[in-house]
Each structure stands twice: as structure tokens, then as C-alpha cells.
Scaffold this motif. Structure first.
Motif, PDB file in Angstrom:
ATOM      1  N   MET A 256      24.263  53.907  35.537  1.00 32.44           N
ATOM      2  CA  MET A 256      24.319  52.667  34.783  1.00 32.44           C
ATOM      3  C   MET A 256      24.807  52.943  33.363  1.00 32.44           C
ATOM      4  O   MET A 256      25.017  54.085  32.974  1.00 32.44           O
TER       5      MET A 256
ATOM      6  N   GLY B  38      21.023  53.625  39.073  1.00 28.09           N
ATOM      7  CA  GLY B  38      20.481  52.363  39.529  1.00 28.09           C
ATOM      8  C   GLY B  38      21.121  51.940  40.831  1.00 28.09           C
ATOM      9  O   GLY B  38      22.149  52.482  41.247  1.00 28.09           O
ATOM     10  N   TYR B  39      20.500  50.971  41.465  1.00 20.49           N
ATOM     11  CA  TYR B  39      20.991  50.441  42.732  1.00 20.49           C
ATOM     12  C   TYR B  39      22.091  49.435  42.450  1.00 20.49           C
ATOM     13  O   TYR B  39      21.899  48.472  41.716  1.00 20.49           O
TER      14      TYR B  39
ATOM     15  N   THR C  30      24.042  46.189  38.651  1.00 19.45           N
ATOM     16  CA  THR C  30      23.302  47.417  38.911  1.00 19.45           C
ATOM     17  C   THR C  30      21.980  47.358  38.177  1.00 19.45           C
ATOM     18  O   THR C  30      21.925  46.989  37.004  1.00 19.45           O
ATOM     19  N   THR C  31      20.894  47.728  38.866  1.00 22.40           N
ATOM     20  CA  THR C  31      19.573  47.672  38.257  1.00 22.40           C
ATOM     21  C   THR C  31      18.710  48.827  38.739  1.00 22.40           C
ATOM     22  O   THR C  31      18.922  49.354  39.833  1.00 22.40           O
ATOM     23  N   ASN C  32      17.758  49.212  37.925  1.00 22.94           N
ATOM     24  CA  ASN C  32      16.785  50.231  38.331  1.00 22.94           C
ATOM     25  C   ASN C  32      15.351  49.738  38.196  1.00 22.94           C
ATOM     26  O   ASN C  32      14.413  50.523  38.299  1.00 22.94           O
TER      27      ASN C  32
ATOM     28  N   ALA D 297      12.918  51.197  31.609  1.00 25.89           N
ATOM     29  CA  ALA D 297      13.989  51.349  32.582  1.00 25.89           C
ATOM     30  C   ALA D 297      15.349  51.087  31.956  1.00 25.89           C
ATOM     31  O   ALA D 297      16.345  51.713  32.326  1.00 25.89           O
TER      32      ALA D 297
END
Length: 259
Positions: free
Chosen positions: A75, A81-82, A228-230, A255
């Protein structure tokens, strides 16, 4: 059953002991009453080929990605991140009860989307659709709706913060049926609120999907957003406030911070 690594306060920072993949801020969130969904958005957490809930260890199904581990990228803050690039990577979290108060929040870059995905004829449907989604033009503006209660892009354009590709933004929605209030918070600051008795009685679809929503009355299919996030979590029967809200946002700030 809660995963045991999340119930040993202080274990993440004991000098001389191995560093665990959990922080003090995450432990604090794991102890907040009402925590319902907390997807493990880390590459180490999908070793079994699926995204799992960090509290229950249950599988959180996607729309069809057989190997979610292939969808982790760096990220803008240097952490992994996903990455959601299409509807296939959206995460469908079953059994989210919206009859009571609830709180949903996460970390987002230029885009964001979460809410219900079942088809409804209109925002006046009972139960009604709900959700938040960024626009497709990439201006960092969002629309939010809880049935007939809606926030237009023209409203989010007046907020001091917009979503951006070069930074991460913490978004938290607090839906408080007892107080009859909805609060939208960006980076720990309330940017919009609505107080009305309608909040106490409106029936919403009992669903939560991260990465996609369906906008009622438009004739459109489920709308995905690429981001994108974690960090993402949701609480049932709980309008977070005080120390609980601070703890949740602190976890999201951690995060979003630079690696």
C-alpha cells in the motif's frame, strides 16, 4: 470461539519474547463488546487459501477468488494490504444484524465501498439498502445511504478530507438507534451527522460486504470499487463511543500509519 492470540494482554510487547502478529491496539479492539466481523487482511492470514475472521477463525467468502493470497500488494504507507480490483475480490460477511445499533469502519485509499448487496426496488423498500461508496471518477468523493437517509457527493465535497490515492483515510460509520443518530467520521473527526427518530425505526438489509454495494432504484448491478486495505471491522448492537470508539480508531490509525 475467539482465537487465543488475541486474549493475552501485553503479550505483543514483552521484551525478549517473539514478536506476535498482533499489536496492543488490535488486542484492545478484540475486547470490545459487539465485534462481529474482522477479516484478516494480511498475507500471513490466508495460508489456508481463504480470508478468515480474526475473532472466530471462520471463512469470509469472496465472490469467487480461489487464491486471495495472490491479491496482497504494498500500500501507499509501505505495508501490505488486500487489493480489490473487481467484484470477485469483494468479501461477503454473512449475518450482519442491522436491527440494532452498529458500527463499521476501515482504512481506504482513493476508493471505498461497503454495505448491502441484495436487490431492492427503491430506497423506500422494507428492509432498505444501505452502504457507502466512492464515485467512479476518482475525485475522492463518496455517497452514503441508509434507505431514504442519504449523503450526496455534493455533501461529501464539503468535508475537509477526501479520499486520495497517495494516502490512507480512516472511515468509521456509527449508526446509533438509541440516540437516533448517524455519524460519519473521517480520521477521527465527525464530518457529517444526522439525528432523527427515523434512525430508530428504519429497517435495513441485514448484510455487509466489503468492496461492493448495490444502489437501489438505479437498475444497476452490484457496484465494486477498487481499493487496497489492511484493516476493516464491524460491530453489531453497538454504537461505539468513548473509549471503545477511541480504541477502534486507534487500531485503524495504526494500520494506516507508515511502515
Amino acid at each position: 470461539m475467539a482465537r487465543s492470540i488475541l486474549i493475552f494482554p501485553g503479550s505483543a510487547s514483552v521484551p525478549g519474547m517473539p514478536k506476535l502478529d498482533v499489536s496492543e491496539a488490535e488486542i484492545a479492539v478484540s475486547n470490545i463488546q459487539g465485534l462481529k466481523h474482522w477479516p484478516g487482511l494480511f498475507d500471513w492470514d490466508v495460508s489456508k487459501g481463504v480470508v478468515r475472521d480474526r475473532v472466530t477463525d471462520a471463512t469470509i467468502p469472496s465472490y469467487g477468488v480461489s487464491q486471495p493470497g495472490a491479491h496482497f500488494v504494498n500500500m501507499v504507507n509501505g505495508k501490505k494490504g488486500y487489493k480489490i480490483t473487481a467484484l470477485a475480490q469483494a468479501l461477503n460477511m454473512p449475518g450482519f444484524d442491522t436491527d440494532g445499533s452498529f458500527t463499521v469502519g476501515g482504512v481506504f485509499d482513493l476508493h471505498a465501498s461497503f454495505g448491502s448487496i441484495s436487490e431492492a426496488a427503491a430506497n423506500t423498500s422494507v428492509p432498505a439498502p444501505w452502504g457507502l461508496y466512492s464515485n467512479s471518477s476518482g475525485t475522492g468523493l463518496v455517497s452514503v445511504y441508509f434507505g431514504t437517509i442519504a449523503v450526496a457527493e455534493t455533501v461529501s465535497a464539503t468535508w475537509p478530507t477526501r479520499l486520495a490515492a497517495d494516502r490512507l483515510t480512516v472511515i468509521v460509520i456509527v449508526f446509533d438507534r438509541v440516540a437516533g443518530k448517524i455519524s460519519i467520521r473521517y480520521n477521527g473527526t465527525e464530518v457529517w451527522s444526522y439525528t432523527n427518530n427515523l434512525v430508530k425505526t428504519i429497517k435495513l438489509l441485514k448484510e455487509l460486504t466489503m468492496g461492493a454495494v448495490r444502489v437501489a432504484g438505479t437498475g444497476r448491478d452490484v457496484v465494486p470499487r477498487a481499493f487496497t486495505t489492511n484493516a476493516f471491522a464491524a460491530f453489531e448492537y453497538k454504537a461505539l463511543e468513548g473509549g471503545d470508539l477511541t480504541a477502534f480508531e486507534n487500531m485503524l490509525f495504526e494500520a494506516a500509519a507508515a511502515a
